[in-house]
Design an enzyme around this catalytic site. Structure first.
Site, PDB file in Angstrom:
ATOM      1  N   CYS A 152       0.819  -1.211   0.000  1.00 24.86           N
ATOM      2  CA  CYS A 152       0.000   0.000   0.000  1.00 24.86           C
ATOM      3  C   CYS A 152       0.857   1.267   0.000  1.00 24.86           C
ATOM      4  O   CYS A 152       0.359   2.349  -0.300  1.00 24.86           O
ATOM      5  CB  CYS A 152      -0.936   0.013   1.203  1.00 24.86           C
ATOM      6  SG  CYS A 152      -0.088   0.000   2.790  1.00 24.86           S
ATOM      7  N   SER A 155      -7.371  -6.601   5.402  1.00 20.10           N
ATOM      8  CA  SER A 155      -8.728  -6.577   5.949  1.00 20.10           C
ATOM      9  C   SER A 155      -8.923  -7.694   6.968  1.00 20.10           C
ATOM     10  O   SER A 155      -9.576  -7.495   8.004  1.00 20.10           O
ATOM     11  CB  SER A 155      -9.754  -6.724   4.819  1.00 20.10           C
ATOM     12  OG  SER A 155      -9.655  -5.655   3.908  1.00 20.10           O
TER      13      SER A 155
END
Length: 477
Positions: free
Chosen positions: A50, A197
């Site tokens: 990310c 997640s």
């Protein structure tokens, strides 16, 4: 060794550029394939997270390699080369190894010491292996990086300095309150079911949320995650399809999103509508006693999942990659970081020595093969000139000649391997080939056998190692 790294990260580029430069899984595959198709590269893989995208390649030309890989990054990310170039960094040979080992230990992470990067390095290696673009060098490099990262976490207290980006983000939302106390009794919505997640869902479940809803495009994957967390959640853990996100938003006190979507998952309009419906529920007394007044949003996606306009909406608190980068810059470094740096330096030196020593091995094997052929030829001539030798005499002569040749070659070959392991030692292979007039094709044959795991001497190395030259240029582009 001709390892080259071209990339950008949160340390070199603003989040706005990183966001635009992010690549979906299929784009990463195409980038790696195109990198291998480029003339300077013989191996390639990509490390994409990310907050970084780095292209690793084994190249035979430094300047051409930098130009080609930079151009490919620009083409595949869609960011113009002129705009991208100021944010790119370049590492070569030992400095490239040092960079990856530092990354593996969490020293280059947004949150120093976080261990999630090891899984991402493993993914980069798996991608190269799956596409058959990772050869001996990249396989050795990434496997060693994983070992170095694990060593740093087991032998030092770097874990005290670092934490996962998920934990850090939740701590930013919780403020001065421990995450467990802040999250207890709240309703949580996690969007996505990937590694980040899943970690967020697990962390929230252990923190005592009253309800956990997991939304994902692949419902089965969300269900498996929800089922695995059912025993940890105080209330219920359930899965919903992505189409149900808008309906679940008004009931959520905490929302964590990390998907691979290329567009926004939660727009400003969706959030505004959810706040309005949430206010209606509160007015009707239907929101429940544990409902928070402010909805906490954590966006861990790159590019972002949640509209940045959420920062300006009353009733919402948004923490995203950009705000995490700012907060992480103020985090103190742990004393254990110096110990990890020492481990990295030692491991880089050991890896470099092993790779440089491996460069000489095909040449040494070719030399010994040539010597064995000479011995065999002379024994055959002896058989013709002295046909009356019995087997015992012939065996004794053969053994004596072989022993003489082995003794003559032993010291030079041992010494040349030692010299080759030092910086700049790659030239010894050339010297050995020149002095003994070795057939280049014979050396190449040993290298090919090495690549297939069939080296006659059982040594270690990588394809074409003996022919690689070291480019003295290093550092940033």
């Amino acid at each position: 060794m001709s390892l080259l790294v071209v990339g950008l990260s949160h340390r070199s580029a603003p989040v706005s550029v990183l966001e635009r430069a992010s690549l979906a899984a299929d784009q990463q595959t195409k980038l790696v394939q195109d990198s291998l198709a480029a003339e300077p590269a013989t191996e390639a893989t990509v490390l994409a997270t990310c907050n970084r995208i780095e292209l690793y390649a084994d190249v035979d030309k430094f300047h051409a390699g930098v130009a080609e890989l930079s151009t490919l990054l620009a083409q595949h990310t869609g960011v113009g080369l002129d705009e991208l170039t100021p944010y790119l960094y370049v590492h070569y040979e030992d400095r490239a190894v040092h960079h990856l080992f530092s990354v593996a230990c969490g020293l280059d992470s947004m949150v120093v010491g976080e261990g999630q990067i090891l899984g991402q390095i493993k993914d980069a290696l798996a991608l190269g292996q799956e596409l058959h673009t990772a050869g001996r060098l990249l396989n050795d490099l990434f496997q060693q990086a994983l070992r170095v990262g694990k060593r740093a976490h087991s032998e030092t207290g770097i874990d005290k300095a670092g934490q996962s980006l998920v934990t850090f983000g939740l701590e930013q939302l919780a403020g001065d309150t421990p995450v467990a106390g802040w999250a207890a009794g709240r309703r949580a919505l996690v969007i996505g079911a990937g590694s980040m997640s899943s970690l967020a869902a697990t962390t929230l479940a252990r923190a005592g949320v009253a309800e956990l809803v997991i939304a994902n495009r692949t419902l089965d994957r969300a269900r498996r995650l929800a089922e695995s967390l059912t025993g940890l959640v105080a209330g219920a853990a359930r899965a919903v399809p992505m189409e149900r996100v808008a309906a679940e938003l008004p009931h959520a006190d905490v929302v964590v999103s990390c998907t691979g979507a290329t567009g926004l998952v939660l727009t400003a309009d969706m959030l505004t509508e959810a706040l309005d419906r949430r206010a209606e529920h509160r007015a009707e007394g239907a929101s429940g006693p544990g409902a928070a007044e402010t909805v906490a949003l954590l966006d861990l996606a790159m590019p972002r999942d949640i509209d940045a306009a959420a920062h300006r909406l009353a009733g919402l608190r948004l923490v995203d990659i950009e705000s995490l980068a700012e907060a992480a810059a103020d985090e103190p470094m742990a004393a254990d970081v110096d110990q990890v740096r020492a481990i990295v330096s030692a491991e880089v030196a050991a890896f470099g020595a092993a790779q440089r020593a491996a460069h000489i091995t095909p040449t040494v094997v070719a030399l010994r093969t040539m010597a064995a052929d000479v011995v065999a030829g002379e024994i055959a001539r002896l058989d013709g000139r002295l046909p009356d030798l019995d087997e015992r005499q012939r065996a004794e002569i053969t053994q004596t000649v072989r022993r003489v040749v082995d003794k003559l070659l032993h010291a030079p070959t041992v010494r040349v391997k030692q010299l080759a392991s030092t910086p700049g030692g790659a030239g010894y292979a050339d010297a050995l080939r020149e002095l003994f007039d070795l057939d280049p094709q014979a050396v190449a044959a040993v290298s090919r056998a090495d690549a297939n795991g069939t080296r006659p001497d059982g040594g270690v190395g990588r394809p074409g190692a003996a022919a690689v030259q070291t480019d003295p240029k290093r550092g940033r582009a």
